[in-house]
Design an enzyme around this catalytic site. Sequence first.
Site, mmCIF file in Angstrom:
data_model
loop_
_atom_site.group_PDB
_atom_site.id
_atom_site.type_symbol
_atom_site.label_atom_id
_atom_site.label_comp_id
_atom_site.label_asym_id
_atom_site.label_seq_id
_atom_site.Cartn_x
_atom_site.Cartn_y
_atom_site.Cartn_z
ATOM 1 C CG ASP A 79 30.313 52.242 44.298
ATOM 2 O OD1 ASP A 79 29.404 52.821 43.677
ATOM 3 O OD2 ASP A 79 31.401 51.991 43.794
ATOM 4 C CG ASN A 97 42.752 52.039 41.121
ATOM 5 O OD1 ASN A 97 41.686 51.739 40.595
ATOM 6 N ND2 ASN A 97 42.837 52.492 42.360
ATOM 7 C CG HIS A 151 38.374 51.351 41.410
ATOM 8 N ND1 HIS A 151 38.713 52.489 42.104
ATOM 9 C CD2 HIS A 151 37.441 51.755 40.508
ATOM 10 C CE1 HIS A 151 38.007 53.508 41.649
ATOM 11 N NE2 HIS A 151 37.234 53.093 40.678
ATOM 12 C CD GLU A 199 40.213 52.230 45.310
ATOM 13 O OE1 GLU A 199 40.500 51.878 44.154
ATOM 14 O OE2 GLU A 199 39.937 53.411 45.601
#
Length: 265
Positions: free
Chosen positions: A67, A137, A139, A144
Amino acid sequence: MDVTILKDSDAVAAAGTDLLRGVLRQKPNAVLGLATGRTPLAMYQRLIAVCCDEGFSFRDVTTFNLDEYIGLSPDDPQSYRAYMKRELFDHIDIDQGNTFLPECATETDPLDVGPAYEALIRSRGGIDLQVLGIGHNGHIGFNEPTSSLKSRTRIKTLTRETISANKQYFKDPAAQPQLAVTMGIATIMDARRIMLLATGKEKAEAVRQTIEGPVSAMCPASILQMHEAVSVLLDEAAASALTLRDYYDWIAEQKLRIAGNTEGR
Ligand code: F6R
């Protein structure tokens, strides 16, 4: 999933280094998928330390990062390009012309970046080993919770939780991007082999959901249960919420026994 629980983050970095070296030994021109963040730093340090001895080299390697933020120039110290140069590329013998991130230059339409990145990965023969960290979380990359499990490289809006977890890296909160381009979940799943690293207690719940929870877009990393070659390397703290801990230890014992029996054959 092959789950390995190690005593601390140093041992995780050492095991990750061994796995990556094994891949490059078999295929010196392998295509690697790389991650940024805190987790892989110790492994990158080790790779720098061993690079170029015993013929271990990155000369023919190609890399694709997961990313990159939208809105930061590659020279911005907070960009993932700058991170990769600082933490790895500038210290190994890789040809930096073969290192790629889903960068979005100012003149590029952000919507074009994803399909172009996918095409570039395909043109290099696909990813042999993808390195992953995991968010609190669940990801992976910046996929996400609720990201499509079939997603491809595209623009994502970061959750407030992810923005808050990464705000320590930005002196000026106004300069922190809220958008990124990330490999999609299906892009990650195309890798021939995947290595997920997780260290620290704050990752324990996401790790439990990834390994033992249902496959769900609410925990994007749980899709890794559907991949046939995933190695999960955990320290004790990141493994602390696993309910089948005894079983993972039992498997580790059996592996040692089998390795002992086959040694010298
Ligand atoms: C980084 C990335 C993220 C991180 C994750 C964990 O390129 O794709 O998914 O791996 O946010 O970050 P750390 O390692 O900083 O806890």
